[in-house]
Motif scaffolding. Structure first.
Motif, PDB file in Angstrom:
ATOM      1  N   ILE A  45       0.818  -1.211   0.000  1.00 27.49           N
ATOM      2  CA  ILE A  45       0.000   0.000   0.000  1.00 27.49           C
ATOM      3  C   ILE A  45       0.853   1.263   0.000  1.00 27.49           C
ATOM      4  O   ILE A  45       2.030   1.236   0.387  1.00 27.49           O
ATOM      5  CB  ILE A  45      -0.932   0.046   1.235  1.00 27.49           C
ATOM      6  CG1 ILE A  45      -0.097   0.003   2.529  1.00 27.49           C
ATOM      7  CG2 ILE A  45      -1.943  -1.079   1.206  1.00 27.49           C
ATOM      8  CD1 ILE A  45      -0.640   0.812   3.649  1.00 27.49           C
ATOM      9  N   ARG A  46       0.232   2.345  -0.431  1.00 32.34           N
ATOM     10  CA  ARG A  46       0.829   3.679  -0.289  1.00 32.34           C
ATOM     11  C   ARG A  46      -0.169   4.513   0.498  1.00 32.34           C
ATOM     12  O   ARG A  46      -1.376   4.450   0.257  1.00 32.34           O
ATOM     13  CB  ARG A  46       1.071   4.306  -1.657  1.00 32.34           C
ATOM     14  CG  ARG A  46       1.508   5.764  -1.622  1.00 32.34           C
ATOM     15  CD  ARG A  46       1.677   6.304  -3.041  1.00 32.34           C
ATOM     16  NE  ARG A  46       1.736   7.748  -3.042  1.00 32.34           N
ATOM     17  CZ  ARG A  46       0.678   8.552  -3.115  1.00 32.34           C
ATOM     18  NH1 ARG A  46      -0.537   8.034  -3.179  1.00 32.34           N
ATOM     19  NH2 ARG A  46       0.828   9.852  -3.122  1.00 32.34           N
ATOM     20  N   GLY A  47       0.321   5.275   1.489  1.00 36.33           N
ATOM     21  CA  GLY A  47      -0.593   6.080   2.288  1.00 36.33           C
ATOM     22  C   GLY A  47       0.132   7.042   3.196  1.00 36.33           C
ATOM     23  O   GLY A  47       1.346   7.227   3.079  1.00 36.33           O
ATOM     24  N   GLN A  48      -0.618   7.651   4.108  1.00 35.93           N
ATOM     25  CA  GLN A  48      -0.052   8.613   5.060  1.00 35.93           C
ATOM     26  C   GLN A  48      -0.233   8.106   6.485  1.00 35.93           C
ATOM     27  O   GLN A  48      -1.311   7.600   6.843  1.00 35.93           O
ATOM     28  CB  GLN A  48      -0.728   9.973   4.920  1.00 35.93           C
ATOM     29  CG  GLN A  48      -0.150  10.799   3.780  1.00 35.93           C
ATOM     30  CD  GLN A  48      -0.528  12.269   3.899  1.00 35.93           C
ATOM     31  OE1 GLN A  48      -1.691  12.597   4.116  1.00 35.93           O
ATOM     32  NE2 GLN A  48       0.436  13.150   3.771  1.00 35.93           N
ATOM     33  N   ILE A  87      -2.328   3.931   9.327  1.00 38.30           N
ATOM     34  CA  ILE A  87      -2.005   4.492   8.007  1.00 38.30           C
ATOM     35  C   ILE A  87      -3.284   4.673   7.197  1.00 38.30           C
ATOM     36  O   ILE A  87      -4.096   3.741   7.073  1.00 38.30           O
ATOM     37  CB  ILE A  87      -1.023   3.577   7.243  1.00 38.30           C
ATOM     38  CG1 ILE A  87       0.283   3.427   8.044  1.00 38.30           C
ATOM     39  CG2 ILE A  87      -0.732   4.137   5.853  1.00 38.30           C
ATOM     40  CD1 ILE A  87       1.262   2.440   7.440  1.00 38.30           C
ATOM     41  N   GLU A  88      -3.475   5.879   6.659  1.00 37.94           N
ATOM     42  CA  GLU A  88      -4.580   6.140   5.732  1.00 37.94           C
ATOM     43  C   GLU A  88      -4.169   5.625   4.356  1.00 37.94           C
ATOM     44  O   GLU A  88      -3.146   6.058   3.802  1.00 37.94           O
ATOM     45  CB  GLU A  88      -4.876   7.639   5.666  1.00 37.94           C
ATOM     46  CG  GLU A  88      -6.010   7.983   4.728  1.00 37.94           C
ATOM     47  CD  GLU A  88      -6.249   9.483   4.637  1.00 37.94           C
ATOM     48  OE1 GLU A  88      -6.946   9.903   3.699  1.00 37.94           O
ATOM     49  OE2 GLU A  88      -5.735  10.230   5.496  1.00 37.94           O
ATOM     50  N   LEU A 101      -8.482   3.075   6.574  1.00 39.17           N
ATOM     51  CA  LEU A 101      -7.326   3.026   7.476  1.00 39.17           C
ATOM     52  C   LEU A 101      -6.871   1.589   7.673  1.00 39.17           C
ATOM     53  O   LEU A 101      -7.681   0.663   7.642  1.00 39.17           O
ATOM     54  CB  LEU A 101      -7.683   3.632   8.835  1.00 39.17           C
ATOM     55  CG  LEU A 101      -8.118   5.096   8.865  1.00 39.17           C
ATOM     56  CD1 LEU A 101      -8.554   5.491  10.275  1.00 39.17           C
ATOM     57  CD2 LEU A 101      -7.000   6.013   8.381  1.00 39.17           C
ATOM     58  N   ILE A 102      -5.573   1.427   7.892  1.00 33.24           N
ATOM     59  CA  ILE A 102      -5.015   0.114   8.195  1.00 33.24           C
ATOM     60  C   ILE A 102      -4.100   0.227   9.409  1.00 33.24           C
ATOM     61  O   ILE A 102      -3.411   1.240   9.583  1.00 33.24           O
ATOM     62  CB  ILE A 102      -4.228  -0.455   6.985  1.00 33.24           C
ATOM     63  CG1 ILE A 102      -3.823  -1.915   7.249  1.00 33.24           C
ATOM     64  CG2 ILE A 102      -3.022   0.401   6.636  1.00 33.24           C
ATOM     65  CD1 ILE A 102      -3.241  -2.610   6.039  1.00 33.24           C
ATOM     66  N   ASN A 141      -4.057 -11.824  13.765  1.00 37.15           N
ATOM     67  CA  ASN A 141      -5.074 -11.070  13.036  1.00 37.15           C
ATOM     68  C   ASN A 141      -4.695  -9.598  12.807  1.00 37.15           C
ATOM     69  O   ASN A 141      -5.494  -8.694  13.008  1.00 37.15           O
ATOM     70  CB  ASN A 141      -6.425 -11.168  13.770  1.00 37.15           C
ATOM     71  CG  ASN A 141      -7.592 -10.812  12.868  1.00 37.15           C
ATOM     72  OD1 ASN A 141      -7.582 -11.120  11.682  1.00 37.15           O
ATOM     73  ND2 ASN A 141      -8.592 -10.147  13.423  1.00 37.15           N
ATOM     74  N   TYR A 142      -3.452  -9.367  12.391  1.00 33.66           N
ATOM     75  CA  TYR A 142      -3.037  -8.013  12.010  1.00 33.66           C
ATOM     76  C   TYR A 142      -1.948  -8.081  10.942  1.00 33.66           C
ATOM     77  O   TYR A 142      -1.354  -9.127  10.701  1.00 33.66           O
ATOM     78  CB  TYR A 142      -2.577  -7.186  13.210  1.00 33.66           C
ATOM     79  CG  TYR A 142      -1.457  -7.768  14.047  1.00 33.66           C
ATOM     80  CD1 TYR A 142      -0.172  -7.950  13.528  1.00 33.66           C
ATOM     81  CD2 TYR A 142      -1.653  -8.092  15.385  1.00 33.66           C
ATOM     82  CE1 TYR A 142       0.860  -8.450  14.300  1.00 33.66           C
ATOM     83  CE2 TYR A 142      -0.635  -8.592  16.172  1.00 33.66           C
ATOM     84  CZ  TYR A 142       0.621  -8.774  15.611  1.00 33.66           C
ATOM     85  OH  TYR A 142       1.646  -9.273  16.388  1.00 33.66           O
ATOM     86  N   TYR A 143      -1.708  -6.916  10.301  1.00 35.86           N
ATOM     87  CA  TYR A 143      -0.639  -6.808   9.309  1.00 35.86           C
ATOM     88  C   TYR A 143       0.648  -6.360   9.987  1.00 35.86           C
ATOM     89  O   TYR A 143       0.635  -5.582  10.928  1.00 35.86           O
ATOM     90  CB  TYR A 143      -1.018  -5.799   8.222  1.00 35.86           C
ATOM     91  CG  TYR A 143      -2.004  -6.323   7.211  1.00 35.86           C
ATOM     92  CD1 TYR A 143      -1.586  -7.090   6.118  1.00 35.86           C
ATOM     93  CD2 TYR A 143      -3.368  -6.048   7.333  1.00 35.86           C
ATOM     94  CE1 TYR A 143      -2.494  -7.571   5.191  1.00 35.86           C
ATOM     95  CE2 TYR A 143      -4.281  -6.527   6.406  1.00 35.86           C
ATOM     96  CZ  TYR A 143      -3.834  -7.292   5.332  1.00 35.86           C
ATOM     97  OH  TYR A 143      -4.739  -7.764   4.423  1.00 35.86           O
ATOM     98  N   ARG A 144       1.757  -6.867   9.463  1.00 37.32           N
ATOM     99  CA  ARG A 144       3.082  -6.408   9.877  1.00 37.32           C
ATOM    100  C   ARG A 144       3.954  -6.260   8.633  1.00 37.32           C
ATOM    101  O   ARG A 144       3.620  -6.795   7.579  1.00 37.32           O
ATOM    102  CB  ARG A 144       3.721  -7.363  10.884  1.00 37.32           C
ATOM    103  CG  ARG A 144       3.935  -8.772  10.385  1.00 37.32           C
ATOM    104  CD  ARG A 144       4.832  -9.577  11.316  1.00 37.32           C
ATOM    105  NE  ARG A 144       4.272  -9.763  12.643  1.00 37.32           N
ATOM    106  CZ  ARG A 144       4.859  -9.316  13.749  1.00 37.32           C
ATOM    107  NH1 ARG A 144       5.995  -8.638  13.686  1.00 37.32           N
ATOM    108  NH2 ARG A 144       4.321  -9.560  14.922  1.00 37.32           N
ATOM    109  N   SER A 145       5.051  -5.520   8.738  1.00 42.40           N
ATOM    110  CA  SER A 145       5.961  -5.353   7.608  1.00 42.40           C
ATOM    111  C   SER A 145       6.521  -6.714   7.201  1.00 42.40           C
ATOM    112  O   SER A 145       6.923  -7.515   8.044  1.00 42.40           O
ATOM    113  CB  SER A 145       7.108  -4.413   7.996  1.00 42.40           C
ATOM    114  OG  SER A 145       7.984  -4.228   6.905  1.00 42.40           O
TER     115      SER A 145
END
Length: 204
Positions: A45-48, A87-88, A101-102, A141-145
């Motif tokens: 993803i790309r976001g702020q 992150i938006e 949001l993520i 149940n979450y995202y990580r790098s």
């Protein structure tokens, strides 16, 4: 002589204080091509970055051990310090994600005056435009790098700067080996990432 001893004692006290206030871990990753990095990720993803916070959380950790030449997987549950980046999401380059949001979580951080520092961590900042290669952690149940600092980037004028706690680094990437020759080294940019993602999606 007394002054010298006093300075030495003071320096030793500072070192002991810092050691007791934080725990440091180090980790290294092999350099992989952009194609591999994309394929290792469930989501790009790309976001702020809108918010960052750290706190102790109960998580599941997997580890393996060999018994009689057999690899046995184990799971343990315990509390550890985690950092969460909100992150938006502006663009999705790989995978599927429909929310605005993520939450991206990372081991370590600082909480109530104590820090857990990991050399492979990355220093996203609030307001920063970022590109994140992410892996979904099914146990928690979450995202990580995908590969911690190796797969966390800040975007500046279309170029991607590798993020780490030591600062920003404008890293370069190499594509896969073709025969015995290496493809020319290129800067990782938004455009090159899009082209490589489209190429891989077209092969599926």
């Amino acid at each position: 002589m007394k002054n010298h001893l006093m300075k030495l004692c003071l320096q030793t006290f500072k070192i002991l204080f810092l050691f007791n206030a934080s725990v440091a871990y180090s980790a290294t990753f092999p350099d992989v091509g952009t194609a591999q990095l994309i394929q290792k990720s469930d989501l790009i993803i790309r976001g702020q970055v809108r918010d960052i916070y750290s706190k102790p959380e109960v998580t599941v950790t997997r580890y393996s051990q060999r018994v009689n030449n057999k690899k046995i997987l184990h799971k343990t549950t315990g509390e550890k310090l985690m950092t969460t980046f909100i992150i938006e999401v502006n663009d999705v380059y790989w995978g599927e994600f429909d929310n605005e949001l993520i939450e991206v979580k990372m081991d370590g951080g600082c909480y109530n005056g104590k820090c857990v520092l990991i050399s492979a961590n990355y220093g996203y900042r609030v307001g920063e435009s970022v590109v994140a290669f992410l892996k979904f952690d099914n146990d928690n149940n979450y995202y990580r790098s995908t590969m911690q600092a190796y797969s966390a980037f800040e975007e500046k004028n279309g170029k991607l700067l590798r993020k780490s706690d030591e600062g920003e680094q404008n890293r370069k990437f190499t594509s896969e080996k073709q025969g015995k020759k290496n493809v020319l080294v290129q800067e990782l940019t938004i455009d090159s990432l899009k082209k490589e993602t489209l190429r891989l999606k077209g092969e599926k």
